[in-house]
Write an enzyme that holds these catalytic residues in place. Sequence first.
Site, mmCIF file in Angstrom:
data_model
loop_
_atom_site.group_PDB
_atom_site.id
_atom_site.type_symbol
_atom_site.label_atom_id
_atom_site.label_comp_id
_atom_site.label_asym_id
_atom_site.label_seq_id
_atom_site.Cartn_x
_atom_site.Cartn_y
_atom_site.Cartn_z
ATOM 1 N N ASP A 108 0.850 -1.191 0.000
ATOM 2 C CA ASP A 108 0.000 0.000 0.000
ATOM 3 C C ASP A 108 0.883 1.238 0.000
ATOM 4 O O ASP A 108 2.095 1.173 0.296
ATOM 5 C CB ASP A 108 -0.949 -0.007 1.192
ATOM 6 C CG ASP A 108 -0.227 0.042 2.529
ATOM 7 O OD1 ASP A 108 0.797 -0.653 2.678
ATOM 8 O OD2 ASP A 108 -0.682 0.770 3.436
ATOM 9 N N GLU A 173 0.122 -1.098 5.770
ATOM 10 C CA GLU A 173 1.219 -0.551 6.561
ATOM 11 C C GLU A 173 1.096 0.958 6.731
ATOM 12 O O GLU A 173 1.346 1.500 7.807
ATOM 13 C CB GLU A 173 2.556 -0.901 5.915
ATOM 14 C CG GLU A 173 3.771 -0.658 6.814
ATOM 15 C CD GLU A 173 4.306 0.768 6.768
ATOM 16 O OE1 GLU A 173 5.079 1.139 7.665
ATOM 17 O OE2 GLU A 173 3.940 1.518 5.834
ATOM 18 N N GLU A 174 0.696 1.643 5.663
ATOM 19 C CA GLU A 174 0.587 3.096 5.723
ATOM 20 C C GLU A 174 -0.622 3.548 6.545
ATOM 21 O O GLU A 174 -0.801 4.743 6.776
ATOM 22 C CB GLU A 174 0.494 3.687 4.313
ATOM 23 C CG GLU A 174 1.670 3.374 3.408
ATOM 24 C CD GLU A 174 2.962 4.069 3.814
ATOM 25 O OE1 GLU A 174 2.997 4.687 4.900
ATOM 26 O OE2 GLU A 174 3.944 3.987 3.070
ATOM 27 N N HIS A 235 -17.466 36.029 17.535
ATOM 28 C CA HIS A 235 -16.946 37.191 16.814
ATOM 29 C C HIS A 235 -15.938 37.900 17.728
ATOM 30 O O HIS A 235 -16.274 38.279 18.862
ATOM 31 C CB HIS A 235 -18.112 38.120 16.459
ATOM 32 C CG HIS A 235 -17.751 39.246 15.549
ATOM 33 N ND1 HIS A 235 -16.866 40.230 15.893
ATOM 34 C CD2 HIS A 235 -18.192 39.548 14.283
ATOM 35 C CE1 HIS A 235 -16.757 41.100 14.907
ATOM 36 N NE2 HIS A 235 -17.565 40.704 13.909
ATOM 37 N N HIS A 453 6.593 9.327 1.068
ATOM 38 C CA HIS A 453 5.478 10.080 1.653
ATOM 39 C C HIS A 453 5.394 11.511 1.130
ATOM 40 O O HIS A 453 4.468 12.235 1.481
ATOM 41 C CB HIS A 453 5.557 10.134 3.188
ATOM 42 C CG HIS A 453 5.372 8.811 3.852
ATOM 43 N ND1 HIS A 453 4.908 8.691 5.141
ATOM 44 C CD2 HIS A 453 5.580 7.547 3.424
ATOM 45 C CE1 HIS A 453 4.847 7.408 5.471
ATOM 46 N NE2 HIS A 453 5.258 6.695 4.438
#
Length: 481
Positions: A108, A173-174, A235, A453
């Site tokens: 992956d 894995e990622e 605000h 990456h």
Amino acid sequence: MSKVTKDIEAPLAKVFRYIEQEKNNFVENLKNAVSIKSVSADPNLRFEVLKMMNWANNKLKILGAEVELCETGIQVMNNEKIELPPVLMGKLGNNTSKKTICLYGHLDVQPADISDGWSSEPFILTKRDDKLYGRGSSDDKGPVLGWMHAIEAYQQTGTELPVNLKFIFEGMEESGSIGLSELLSKRKDTFFSDVDYVCVSDSYWLGTEKPCLTYGLRGMCSFGVEIKGSSKDLHSGMYGGIVFEAMSDLIHILDKLVDHKGKILIPGIYNDVEPLSEKEKELFMKLDFNVDNHLTDIGVSKPLKETKEDLLINNWRKPSLSIHGIEGAFSGSGFKTVIPRKVIGKFSIRLVPNQDPKKVSDQVKSYINSIWNSRKSPNKLKIIQSNDGEIPWITDPFNSHFMAAHRATEIVYNSEPDYTICGGSIPITLTLEKITGKSVLLLPMGAGDDGAHSQDEKINLLNYIEGTKLMAAYLYEVSKI
């Protein structure tokens, strides 16, 4: 760079010649693999991860491996149940007189789009100046294919594969390797019963010129500090000066985590840091690492430490704390004069040998609570920990397994390897060591500037082909132990 002379033994010479002859075909294989958008983090691309696993499954079958696509369960993403991609587990060879090596890699990849700043389409392998650009080219499709090509080279030259092989190739894995540890633990007494050594191909050289062997990884704990003030965004013209602002509270806390020189300010965080041995200090002295070149590569003008040794020790053998972002605050262009009702500051600590993630977590929470108590804000504090933490890993770089990889590196690159620790984390490394009880080695293929990456991820053609030879030589040298 220290040079050595190594005669290439006849079996390896044939294997190496085949790898050279077939390099165009090997590049074509990488092109096909990169074209599969196997982004595990995107539920809409989960079918592409499955496609990638099936692609690799077929490749191993062609090589004669017995393979199994093992289910790992269900993942919940955005309140939707999504099936996890299978883990590919396989074996090749069952000669009890040979060593058995278990190989790990992942298929992956990280998300990528040309709009992110890529110079070419990330899922179309593009060659420029003998560099192969594409998502996954270095992390980790190139190295996984390297193992397949090394096996092919043995087979196609009529050279007996010197070891038995077992494969673990995953597709998550990622995204944290979800489900993998549980699957492997169940196979401890079956799949792993005859494993002698483990080799992980998911790391990089320290620089761009000299190969290395990796014997350690840092662990990690990650946190969120949530401050909640009002029930809605306010605000700043109407409410500024009236309320205690959540963002001010958060910045106050984040500012007290680490100083401008990178020293972590959390009490006790350095108490358990394991000192370097004299033999390990010698490894640091030998490292081929140019600080100025490294800074130029990443576009930084000044390092936290001045010398090579101090800088690398700071990255590899000391914990570091990084602040990653603030959720809930306005981050677009222009001004939005709002006081956010709730903000979350995100940071992580990279851990080093002998540090326990749970103990570090307790230290972090105690320290933040003490800061908060002194702040005396009426806003609400919540400390979030993303997981149980990743334990650092380090092994003996002087054992016979590493010496075999050392000899293999000399054969291919005519150079002794550097011995490195990776500043990042690969949690499955520690899992594999615990399950097998055997030596685990990280054998890098890619260079330190590959940009895993990042935009324009690449692998040098030289690293891809010579790295495949290294894998073949590694199998040959390990068989002699």
